[in-house]
Design a protein around this motif. Structure first.
Motif, PDB file in Angstrom:
ATOM      1  N   LYS A 325      69.270  27.872  70.643  1.00  0.00           N
ATOM      2  CA  LYS A 325      70.561  28.571  70.581  1.00  0.00           C
ATOM      3  C   LYS A 325      71.714  27.574  70.627  1.00  0.00           C
ATOM      4  O   LYS A 325      72.740  27.754  69.955  1.00  0.00           O
ATOM      5  CB  LYS A 325      70.666  29.565  71.736  1.00  0.00           C
ATOM      6  N   ASP A 326      71.552  26.519  71.434  1.00  0.00           N
ATOM      7  CA  ASP A 326      72.561  25.457  71.438  1.00  0.00           C
ATOM      8  C   ASP A 326      72.609  24.769  70.077  1.00  0.00           C
ATOM      9  O   ASP A 326      73.686  24.478  69.542  1.00  0.00           O
ATOM     10  CB  ASP A 326      72.228  24.428  72.520  1.00  0.00           C
ATOM     11  N   TYR A 327      71.438  24.529  69.518  1.00  0.00           N
ATOM     12  CA  TYR A 327      71.366  23.797  68.254  1.00  0.00           C
ATOM     13  C   TYR A 327      72.034  24.543  67.106  1.00  0.00           C
ATOM     14  O   TYR A 327      72.767  23.931  66.305  1.00  0.00           O
ATOM     15  CB  TYR A 327      69.894  23.517  67.934  1.00  0.00           C
ATOM     16  N   ILE A 328      71.829  25.859  67.029  1.00  0.00           N
ATOM     17  CA  ILE A 328      72.389  26.603  65.892  1.00  0.00           C
ATOM     18  C   ILE A 328      73.916  26.696  65.964  1.00  0.00           C
ATOM     19  O   ILE A 328      74.563  27.026  64.972  1.00  0.00           O
ATOM     20  CB  ILE A 328      71.795  28.026  65.784  1.00  0.00           C
ATOM     21  N   GLN A 329      74.490  26.377  67.120  1.00  0.00           N
ATOM     22  CA  GLN A 329      75.942  26.413  67.238  1.00  0.00           C
ATOM     23  C   GLN A 329      76.603  25.189  66.608  1.00  0.00           C
ATOM     24  O   GLN A 329      77.810  25.197  66.345  1.00  0.00           O
ATOM     25  CB  GLN A 329      76.348  26.513  68.707  1.00  0.00           C
ATOM     26  N   ILE A 330      75.817  24.125  66.352  1.00  0.00           N
ATOM     27  CA  ILE A 330      76.386  22.904  65.762  1.00  0.00           C
ATOM     28  C   ILE A 330      75.687  22.521  64.464  1.00  0.00           C
ATOM     29  O   ILE A 330      75.882  21.445  63.935  1.00  0.00           O
ATOM     30  CB  ILE A 330      76.293  21.728  66.765  1.00  0.00           C
ATOM     31  N   ILE A 331      74.878  23.433  63.948  1.00  0.00           N
ATOM     32  CA  ILE A 331      73.997  23.137  62.814  1.00  0.00           C
ATOM     33  C   ILE A 331      74.782  23.176  61.497  1.00  0.00           C
ATOM     34  O   ILE A 331      75.744  23.925  61.343  1.00  0.00           O
ATOM     35  CB  ILE A 331      72.843  24.164  62.799  1.00  0.00           C
ATOM     36  N   ASN A 332      74.373  22.351  60.525  1.00  0.00           N
ATOM     37  CA  ASN A 332      74.956  22.423  59.182  1.00  0.00           C
ATOM     38  C   ASN A 332      73.948  23.060  58.226  1.00  0.00           C
ATOM     39  O   ASN A 332      72.833  23.400  58.637  1.00  0.00           O
ATOM     40  CB  ASN A 332      75.394  21.040  58.695  1.00  0.00           C
ATOM     41  N   ASP A 333      74.318  23.212  56.972  1.00  0.00           N
ATOM     42  CA  ASP A 333      73.460  23.919  56.013  1.00  0.00           C
ATOM     43  C   ASP A 333      72.103  23.234  55.817  1.00  0.00           C
ATOM     44  O   ASP A 333      71.063  23.894  55.775  1.00  0.00           O
ATOM     45  CB  ASP A 333      74.167  24.046  54.663  1.00  0.00           C
ATOM     46  N   GLU A 334      72.123  21.935  55.701  1.00  0.00           N
ATOM     47  CA  GLU A 334      70.874  21.209  55.492  1.00  0.00           C
ATOM     48  C   GLU A 334      69.942  21.371  56.698  1.00  0.00           C
ATOM     49  O   GLU A 334      68.735  21.587  56.548  1.00  0.00           O
ATOM     50  CB  GLU A 334      71.160  19.724  55.260  1.00  0.00           C
ATOM     51  N   GLU A 335      70.512  21.271  57.893  1.00  0.00           N
ATOM     52  CA  GLU A 335      69.718  21.435  59.110  1.00  0.00           C
ATOM     53  C   GLU A 335      69.220  22.863  59.259  1.00  0.00           C
ATOM     54  O   GLU A 335      68.135  23.104  59.796  1.00  0.00           O
ATOM     55  CB  GLU A 335      70.553  21.019  60.330  1.00  0.00           C
ATOM     56  N   THR A 336      70.007  23.828  58.762  1.00  0.00           N
ATOM     57  CA  THR A 336      69.570  25.227  58.785  1.00  0.00           C
ATOM     58  C   THR A 336      68.316  25.409  57.939  1.00  0.00           C
ATOM     59  O   THR A 336      67.353  26.070  58.359  1.00  0.00           O
ATOM     60  CB  THR A 336      70.685  26.147  58.250  1.00  0.00           C
ATOM     61  N   ARG A 337      68.322  24.821  56.749  1.00  0.00           N
ATOM     62  CA  ARG A 337      67.149  24.914  55.867  1.00  0.00           C
ATOM     63  C   ARG A 337      65.911  24.327  56.551  1.00  0.00           C
ATOM     64  O   ARG A 337      64.820  24.881  56.491  1.00  0.00           O
ATOM     65  CB  ARG A 337      67.398  24.151  54.562  1.00  0.00           C
ATOM     66  N   GLU A 338      66.088  23.196  57.215  1.00  0.00           N
ATOM     67  CA  GLU A 338      64.966  22.529  57.882  1.00  0.00           C
ATOM     68  C   GLU A 338      64.441  23.367  59.048  1.00  0.00           C
ATOM     69  O   GLU A 338      63.230  23.443  59.273  1.00  0.00           O
ATOM     70  CB  GLU A 338      65.408  21.152  58.380  1.00  0.00           C
ATOM     71  N   LEU A 339      65.358  23.992  59.805  1.00  0.00           N
ATOM     72  CA  LEU A 339      64.940  24.805  60.950  1.00  0.00           C
ATOM     73  C   LEU A 339      64.190  26.048  60.488  1.00  0.00           C
ATOM     74  O   LEU A 339      63.183  26.440  61.095  1.00  0.00           O
ATOM     75  CB  LEU A 339      66.155  25.198  61.798  1.00  0.00           C
ATOM     76  N   ILE A 340      64.653  26.665  59.408  1.00  0.00           N
ATOM     77  CA  ILE A 340      63.957  27.833  58.861  1.00  0.00           C
ATOM     78  C   ILE A 340      62.559  27.445  58.389  1.00  0.00           C
ATOM     79  O   ILE A 340      61.583  28.160  58.637  1.00  0.00           O
ATOM     80  CB  ILE A 340      64.765  28.461  57.704  1.00  0.00           C
ATOM     81  N   GLU A 341      62.451  26.314  57.728  1.00  0.00           N
ATOM     82  CA  GLU A 341      61.153  25.834  57.264  1.00  0.00           C
ATOM     83  C   GLU A 341      60.216  25.589  58.443  1.00  0.00           C
ATOM     84  O   GLU A 341      59.015  25.877  58.373  1.00  0.00           O
ATOM     85  CB  GLU A 341      61.338  24.534  56.460  1.00  0.00           C
TER      86      GLU A 341
END
Length: 650
Positions: A325-341
């Motif tokens: 939850k902390d991470y998604i507050q500072i995440i960018n688009d590229e990191e979002t793709r990686e987290l979903i994967e």
């Protein structure tokens, strides 16, 4: 070529008897060697421990009563017994050895016992274990005085060698039992004696159970002592097979809100792991906004811990969800793709905590169409547990709000939901996604905070969701509505037995959920049929206040607006005047007088009076015949009858 030996044929190949004898000999030799090697081994087997309740904490004390080495020897004995069927109950074996199998194992046990006594503190450990065997008896329970005496003796013997005990399989159980039955002071003494060894306990296959016991039975100060010592080591423990469970229990069960924040800050990086005050009082967004370097470093540390924990099988841990939850507050688009994967196959493991559900909803909102398809596919087999969960039902609503492919959603979820709909609509959590489809984010069913949260996910999904929400809601409702009516038709009594079930029936009819006229008529008939019979019987559904409210709404044919305090009439087939006429003719009929005399049901008669359009209907004729009875009922503090007298002009 030499002369063929005994047991061989002239061709030089061994005979069947020789092969058989050779196999038996080799098997015995292998087993003897295995038994010899097992004498110095410590059993690696673990006992599962669930610390969610005290009973489950105590469960591990009653298992594995035999020493693990003895179990191995006994198992080997049984195997060898199967092989030696030709031997006769302890007679000398055919291979010519001097000892029987029974004698060999007795000798091995004797050697094993001698070796145990020769180990460090071996004599003390054996004496302590003999006292523990008496202390741990549960049936019959040990008298309090005897138990206290045994605890005193065990503590006297073990306090100087406690570190040697806690890391061993059965000896660790001794200290666990001591902690359970001892006084607050002695528990503190045990905690103090183990100070500086908590990390070692947390990473031990057996010591971790004692550490959990100390957390469970310990005081606020002793828990603080353990947490302080583990401070700076949590990231390392989260990557450890045993340590991760200790960290999870420490976070979810034994930490204050401030301590939880401190634990999560450790995942930000070394600076926050070493210095407790670093970052204290600031959110992760405030910290990362100070510089790009800080954001990059913290994001790297968080995803490193998250990735390692997921790969270790800790995806369901609440502390990991809090880090996410902390991470998604500072995440960018590229990191979002990686987290979903990283998470799409384990998505269902997020939904059982508030933090995990937030992460799941965020990723759904930010996911592309292809990624949402992967997520929905992984959630399909968890459809029922998802919607029934306190937080998971919000994930379902987020799916409805953000996924454009309504066909995909309905195929993945509605097949499961349709079959169990009568159970889902009477549950306070699982009914909410269906109420959303019927009413949207109505304030009667969704608090302002939940509405704000769901609207936030809609905003996040605007880049990847193109279809208007109203259209998505309508398409989904079209697909699930047949199941609504079928559920009402087949399970009317079950749904009507609960307040929220009665409310759901009203919403289905009043919102005119799309269905063919004959199916709607069938559901209305089933509902009316339920109210037939003598309403003076205690089990009759009319005797529940929420049933009266439902019938009033259906006979009036509208919704009550609390703001304007007026009834908003609805043009819906089958309700209003039509429903009022049918209900009177099929249910009330000759019992009109009784319905008026009852203080609750008299209001239903009033709503029928106001709803029936045909003033020549049988209802009005019957009402005039009992004019005197209506007036009499109005004099007995019957507000419904009083209102009826006023409306009818009696």
């Amino acid at each position: 070529m030499g002369v063929a030996g005994r047991g061989t044929k002239r061709s030089g190949l061994p005979s069947k008897a020789a092969i058989k004898k050779s196999k038996i000999s080799n098997t015995k030799a292998a087993k003897v060697q295995s038994e010899s090697e097992s004498e110095d081994e410590v059993s690696e087997s673990e006992d599962e421990l669930d610390v969610s309740s005290e009973d489950e904490l105590d469960k591990d004390e009653s298992e594995d009563e035999l020493d693990q080495d003895e179990i191995k020897l006994g198992s080997a004995s049984e195997d060898e017994g199967d092989e030696g069927e030709e031997e006769a109950d302890g007679d000398s074996p055919k291979d010519g050895s001097k000892q029987t199998s029974k004698e060999q194992h007795a000798e091995q046990r004797k050697v094993l016992q001698e070796r145990k006594l020769q180990r460090k503190s071996g004599v003390q450990v054996q004496h302590i274990k003999s006292l523990w065997e008496r202390l741990r008896v549960k049936n019959p329970p040990v008298p309090k005085q005897v138990r206290e005496k045994l605890c005193d003796e065990i503590w006297k013997l073990s306090k100087d060698v406690i570190r040697d005990l806690v890391l061993k399989h059965d000896a660790s159980r001794v200290v666990q039992t001591l902690v359970k039955y001892s006084s607050k002071e002695r528990r503190e003494a045990v905690t103090t004696a183990l100070k500086s060894h908590f990390y070692e306990l947390a990473t031990s296959s057996y010591g971790k159970y004692l550490l959990v016991k100390l957390l469970h039975y310990g005081t606020k100060d002793s828990r603080g002592l353990i947490l302080d010592e583990l401070h700076g080591k949590l990231r390392k423990l989260m990557r450890h097979r045993e340590g991760a469970y200790v960290v999870e229990d420490l976070y979810t069960l034994y930490s204050s809100a401030e301590q939880k924040k401190q634990m999560i800050r450790e995942f930000w990086g070394a600076e926050y792991a070493v210095f407790k005050e670093s970052g204290k009082g600031k959110t992760i967004q405030e910290i990362t906004s100070e510089s790009v370097e800080k954001r990059t470093l913290i994001a790297k540390n968080l995803i490193g811990t998250i990735t390692a924990s997921v790969e270790k099988g800790s995806t369901g841990f609440q502390i990991l969800h809090a880090a996410m939850k902390d991470y998604i507050q500072i995440i960018n688009d590229e990191e979002t793709r990686e987290l979903i994967e990283l998470l799409h196959e384990q998505f269902a493991e997020l939904i059982h905590t508030p933090e995990g559900a937030d992460v799941a909803c965020f990723l759904l909102a930010r996911a592309t169409a292809k990624e949402r398809k992967q997520i929905i596919k992984s959630l399909k087999e968890h459809a029922m547990s998802l919607i029934k969960n306190e937080y998971g039902n919000l994930v379902v609503i987020t799916l409805f709000l953000t996924v454009d492919d309504t066909v995909l959603v309905s195929k993945a979820l509605f097949g499961e939901y349709a079959e169990h709909l009568h159970e889902l609509v009477v549950d306070k959590y699982s009914r909410r996604p269906f109420l959303y489809l019927l009413n949207g984010l109505d304030g009667r069913f969704f608090s302002p905070s939940v509405q704000k949260e769901l609207k936030h996910y809609v905003e996040l999904s605007q880049e990847t969701s193109k279809k208007p929400n109203d259209q998505k809601k309508k398409e989904l409702l079209d697909k699930i509505s047949p199941a609504f009516y079928k559920s009402i038709t087949d399970h009317t009594t079950e749904i009507l037995s609960e307040n929220i079930g009665s409310q759901f029936i009203g919403e289905v009819f009043l919102n005119n959920a799309p269905i063919s006229d004959d199916k709607r008529e069938e559901a209305i008939s089933a509902l009316i049929e339920t109210f037939k019979g003598d309403f003076e019987e205690e089990e009759h559904p009319i005797n529940k206040a929420f049933s009266v409210r439902l019938l009033k709404s259906l006979t009036q044919g509208g919704k009550w607006d609390a703001k304007t305090k007026t009834l908003i009439k609805l043009d819906v087939p089958g309700i209003g005047s039509d429903f009022a006429t049918r209900f009177y003719e099929e249910v009330i009929g000759d019992s009109l007088e009784k319905w008026i005399e009852n203080k609750d049901t008299s209001f239903i008669v009033v709503s029928i009076f106001e709803s029936i359009d045909d003033k020549n209907a049988q209802f009005f004729k019957d009402l005039k015949k009992i004019k005197k009875d209506v007036k009499k009922a109005s004099q007995e503090d019957n507000k419904g009858a009083q209102l009826l007298v006023k409306l009818a002009g009696f």
